[in-house]
Design an enzyme around this catalytic site. Structure first.
Site, PDB file in Angstrom:
ATOM      1  N   PHE A 102       4.579  -0.280 -31.390  1.00 14.43           N
ATOM      2  CA  PHE A 102       5.198   0.410 -30.250  1.00 14.43           C
ATOM      3  C   PHE A 102       6.292   1.374 -30.667  1.00 14.43           C
ATOM      4  CE2 PHE A 102       8.403  -2.913 -30.803  1.00 14.43           C
ATOM      5  CZ  PHE A 102       9.574  -2.211 -30.556  1.00 14.43           C
ATOM      6  N   CYS A 114      11.398   0.254 -38.597  1.00 16.91           N
ATOM      7  CA  CYS A 114      11.127  -0.648 -39.725  1.00 16.91           C
ATOM      8  C   CYS A 114      12.041  -0.318 -40.890  1.00 16.91           C
ATOM      9  CB  CYS A 114       9.670  -0.556 -40.151  1.00 16.91           C
ATOM     10  SG  CYS A 114       9.292   1.010 -40.916  1.00 16.91           S
TER      11      CYS A 114
HETATM   12  P1  NAD Z   1       2.934  -6.038 -33.364  1.00 16.60           P
HETATM   13  O1  NAD Z   1       2.529  -6.641 -34.653  1.00 16.60           O
HETATM   14  O2  NAD Z   1       3.285  -6.924 -32.241  1.00 16.60           O
HETATM   15  O3  NAD Z   1       1.766  -5.081 -32.814  1.00 16.60           O
HETATM   16  C1  NAD Z   1       1.215  -4.066 -33.607  1.00 16.60           C
HETATM   17  C2  NAD Z   1      -0.225  -3.836 -33.192  1.00 16.60           C
HETATM   18  O4  NAD Z   1      -0.991  -5.005 -33.456  1.00 16.60           O
HETATM   19  C3  NAD Z   1      -0.421  -3.508 -31.716  1.00 16.60           C
HETATM   20  O5  NAD Z   1      -1.337  -2.446 -31.598  1.00 16.60           O
HETATM   21  C4  NAD Z   1      -0.979  -4.801 -31.123  1.00 16.60           C
HETATM   22  O6  NAD Z   1      -1.883  -4.572 -30.063  1.00 16.60           O
HETATM   23  C5  NAD Z   1      -1.710  -5.426 -32.297  1.00 16.60           C
HETATM   24  N1  NAD Z   1      -1.672  -6.892 -32.266  1.00 16.60           N
HETATM   25  C6  NAD Z   1      -0.639  -7.670 -31.847  1.00 16.60           C
HETATM   26  N2  NAD Z   1      -0.947  -8.977 -32.001  1.00 16.60           N
HETATM   27  C7  NAD Z   1      -2.190  -9.023 -32.522  1.00 16.60           C
HETATM   28  C8  NAD Z   1      -3.059 -10.091 -32.908  1.00 16.60           C
HETATM   29  N3  NAD Z   1      -2.684 -11.362 -32.780  1.00 16.60           N
HETATM   30  N4  NAD Z   1      -4.266  -9.784 -33.412  1.00 16.60           N
HETATM   31  C9  NAD Z   1      -4.657  -8.502 -33.555  1.00 16.60           C
HETATM   32  N5  NAD Z   1      -3.880  -7.457 -33.208  1.00 16.60           N
HETATM   33  C10 NAD Z   1      -2.662  -7.700 -32.691  1.00 16.60           C
HETATM   34  O7  NAD Z   1       4.148  -5.032 -33.705  1.00 16.60           O
HETATM   35  P2  NAD Z   1       5.086  -4.200 -32.711  1.00 16.60           P
HETATM   36  O8  NAD Z   1       6.011  -5.126 -32.008  1.00 16.60           O
HETATM   37  O9  NAD Z   1       4.275  -3.264 -31.899  1.00 16.60           O
HETATM   38  O10 NAD Z   1       5.895  -3.317 -33.757  1.00 16.60           O
HETATM   39  C11 NAD Z   1       7.086  -3.733 -34.379  1.00 16.60           C
HETATM   40  C12 NAD Z   1       6.827  -4.183 -35.796  1.00 16.60           C
HETATM   41  O11 NAD Z   1       6.241  -3.121 -36.545  1.00 16.60           O
HETATM   42  C13 NAD Z   1       8.093  -4.562 -36.545  1.00 16.60           C
HETATM   43  O12 NAD Z   1       7.855  -5.739 -37.269  1.00 16.60           O
HETATM   44  C14 NAD Z   1       8.313  -3.376 -37.487  1.00 16.60           C
HETATM   45  O13 NAD Z   1       9.042  -3.675 -38.651  1.00 16.60           O
HETATM   46  C15 NAD Z   1       6.905  -3.016 -37.809  1.00 16.60           C
HETATM   47  N6  NAD Z   1       6.796  -1.652 -38.314  1.00 16.60           N
HETATM   48  C16 NAD Z   1       6.550  -1.493 -39.643  1.00 16.60           C
HETATM   49  C17 NAD Z   1       6.475  -0.228 -40.181  1.00 16.60           C
HETATM   50  C18 NAD Z   1       6.222  -0.029 -41.644  1.00 16.60           C
HETATM   51  O14 NAD Z   1       5.900   1.085 -42.043  1.00 16.60           O
HETATM   52  N7  NAD Z   1       6.344  -1.045 -42.470  1.00 16.60           N
HETATM   53  C19 NAD Z   1       6.646   0.902 -39.355  1.00 16.60           C
HETATM   54  C20 NAD Z   1       6.871   0.697 -37.983  1.00 16.60           C
HETATM   55  C21 NAD Z   1       6.951  -0.594 -37.475  1.00 16.60           C
END
Ligand code: NAD
Length: 483
Positions: A150, A282
């Site tokens: 998100f 992140c």
């Molecule tokens: P999230 O893991 O909740 O969701 C990310 C995606 O995964 C979404 O599209 C969601 O629909 C999908 N998803 C969620 N649960 C799932 C499941 N059980 N099975 C399959 N798909 C699933 O993450 P978020 O809250 O949207 O984003 C925040 C996180 O992203 C933080 O941990 C942040 O550090 C990380 N992030 C990392 C980077 C990087 O480059 N390392 C960059 C941006 C954000």
């Protein structure tokens, strides 16, 4: 009534027939501004089938011609720049200037991908044996997909899509169901760029859609960005289905301040790192590691400067920090603040008290600063993903590095110092993918890989830059002899 978002499959906007849907809310007001369908596995199948059908002709389209679509897309993105930024702020809450920065970063990836005629060049050698030559060519593979978080709803899919498409692959985007509107806007521009139908596809949804992508035999590879538990799951599931995967995950980033740091510039960089995007990056610093005598002056200056940050609606140009993305996020952040207090950390600034006049239903939490944080505390180890910064006090540089080494994550770390020796030592040894020296947010530009180590990354090839070209192609070796 708020508009229900559509999917974009095979060059057409298609209403989803999913039974499940969610409200998308403006985090500053709490108001529902769209409905997002949680698409079915069948809808994912249609998108993958459209991408598969588009692949043979797209693959044969010369890279120079594919690059021209990137130029067209770049022009459209510039034309709609402000509107895109405002959509990001409306659905995510970040301040408008940060949203503009995000859209700029998305465009930069299109610009780099436009270099594909050179980036995709292979290499060769004559006379590997007498009269025999050898070539290595980079070939596109087929259908790729991304699963996005998100927090950068416009930019993150653009760490991947422009490279995949420029390389001759076809693509499916599954945006975050929390902030799906920016991708819908971007797909209107992809549509206007006149890419052949099926080259790019958009499917809104949640876990059901992701699992369908992971199990689909026609998907060659998946790029994921999101939290660590989901990243680990996606990496393992993609591998079990024989796909390549790159999974960029969660973080806990330390900002180490040496006694010889330039304090005013350091404090400004720390505040932007910790409280920018309300801590939902992140690359956000969430631990300040103060080395030796710098502790007292640094602490005083952090409190003074952080208490002046103006919290409010991100669309108001004078706001310096917007709301967090959702009620669920707000509750999680507040529970971490409680946990920090229970474990013995001391609150220097309490963001729970913030009130934003005229926005009674917004998801606001102010800049929060903890002192007396010890490395074993929950708030020092877990990703809070909100505007909560903790100060850890250590005596030596080695102790600061050991604090970073003990963290499960390896996304980013920064050092603030005037010493080249400490800087060299730090960049050499910290086990983190993105390292800042007197830089609080070590964000790689599009021509460099967005790195990450330990629990912050699963895979080998990262997003962006040359890594992206390798991820989206296979190397074929041709050995030639003419009789
Ligand atoms: P999230 O893991 O909740 O969701 C990310 C995606 O995964 C979404 O599209 C969601 O629909 C999908 N998803 C969620 N649960 C799932 C499941 N059980 N099975 C399959 N798909 C699933 O993450 P978020 O809250 O949207 O984003 C925040 C996180 O992203 C933080 O941990 C942040 O550090 C990380 N992030 C990392 C980077 C990087 O480059 N390392 C960059 C941006 C954000």
């Amino acid at each position: 009534m708020a508009e229900t978002l559509k999917n974009y499959i095979g060059g057409k906007w298609t209403a989803s027939d999913a039974k499940r849907a969610l409200d998308v809310r403006n985090p500053a007001t709490g108001e529902a501004i769209a409905r997002v369908p949680l698409s079915t596995a069948g809808e994912v199948r249609s998108a993958v089938a459209a991408a598969k059908a588009a692949f043979p002709a797209w693959r044969e389209t010369p890279p120079l011609v594919r690059a021209r679509y990137m130029f067209r897309l770049k022009a459209l993105l510039e034309e709609h720049f402000e509107d895109l930024a405002r959509t990001v702020t409306a659905e995510h809450g970040k301040i408008i200037d940060e949203a503009r920065g995000e859209v700029r970063r998305a465009i930069e990836n299109v610009e780099v991908a436009a270099g594909v005629p050179s980036l995709m060049m292979g290499y060769n050698a004559e006379d590997i044996a007498v009269g025999i030559d050898e070539d290595c060519v980079f070939q596109p593979i087929g259908v790729f997909a991304c699963v996005a978080p998100f927090n950068f709803p416009a930019m993150v899919p653009f760490w991947f899509l422009p490279y995949a498409v420029a390389c001759g692959d076809t693509y499916v985007v599954k945006p975050s169901e929390v902030c799906p509107m920016s991708q819908s806007r971007l797909f209107e521009l992809l549509d206007a760029a006149d890419l052949p139908p099926g080259v790019v596809n958009l499917v809104n949804g949640d876990k059901e859609a992701v699992d369908a992508l992971l199990a689909d035999p026609d998907v060659a590879g998946v790029s994921f960005v999101g939290s660590t538990p989901v990243g680990r799951y996606i990496y393992a599931t993609a591998a079990a289905h024989g796909k390549r995967a790159q999974c960029q995950a969660g973080a806990k980033n330390a900002l180490v301040v040496m006694p010889d740091a330039v304090i005013d510039r350091t404090v400004a960089a720390i505040l932007t790192s910790a409280y920018g995007t309300a801590g939902q990056r992140c690359l956000a610093g969430s631990l300040v590691v103060a080395v030796g005598d710098v502790y007292e002056p640094l602490k005083a200056e952090l409190v003074r400067a952080a208490s002046r940050i103006k919290v409010g609606d991100g669309l108001d140009e004078s706001t310096q920090m917007g709301p967090v993305v959702s009620k669920k996020s707000l509750d999680r952040i507040l529970s971490y603040i409680e946990k920090g207090l229970a474990e013995g950390a001391r609150l220097l600034l309490d963001g729970r008290k913030v009130k934003v006049e005229g926005y009674p239903n917004g998801y606001f939490v102010g800049p929060t600063l903890f002192d007396c944080v010890r490395p074993e505390m929950t708030i020092a180890r877990e990703e809070i993903f909100g505007p909560v910064l903790g100060i850890v006090r250590v005596d030596t540089f080695d102790e600061a590095v050991a604090t970073i080494e003990a963290l499960p994550y390896g996304n980013a770390a920064s050092l603030f110092t005037s010493s080249g020796k400490w800087a060299r030592e730090f960049r050499y040894c910290v086990p983190c993918g993105n390292v800042g020296i007197n830089v609080g947010i070590a964000a790689p530009i599009a021509s460099f890989p967005f790195a990450g180590m330990k629990d912050s990354f699963f895979g080998d090839l990262h997003g962006q830059g040359r890594d992206a070209i390798q991820f989206f192609t296979d190397r074929k070796v041709v050995i030639t002899r003419w009789f």
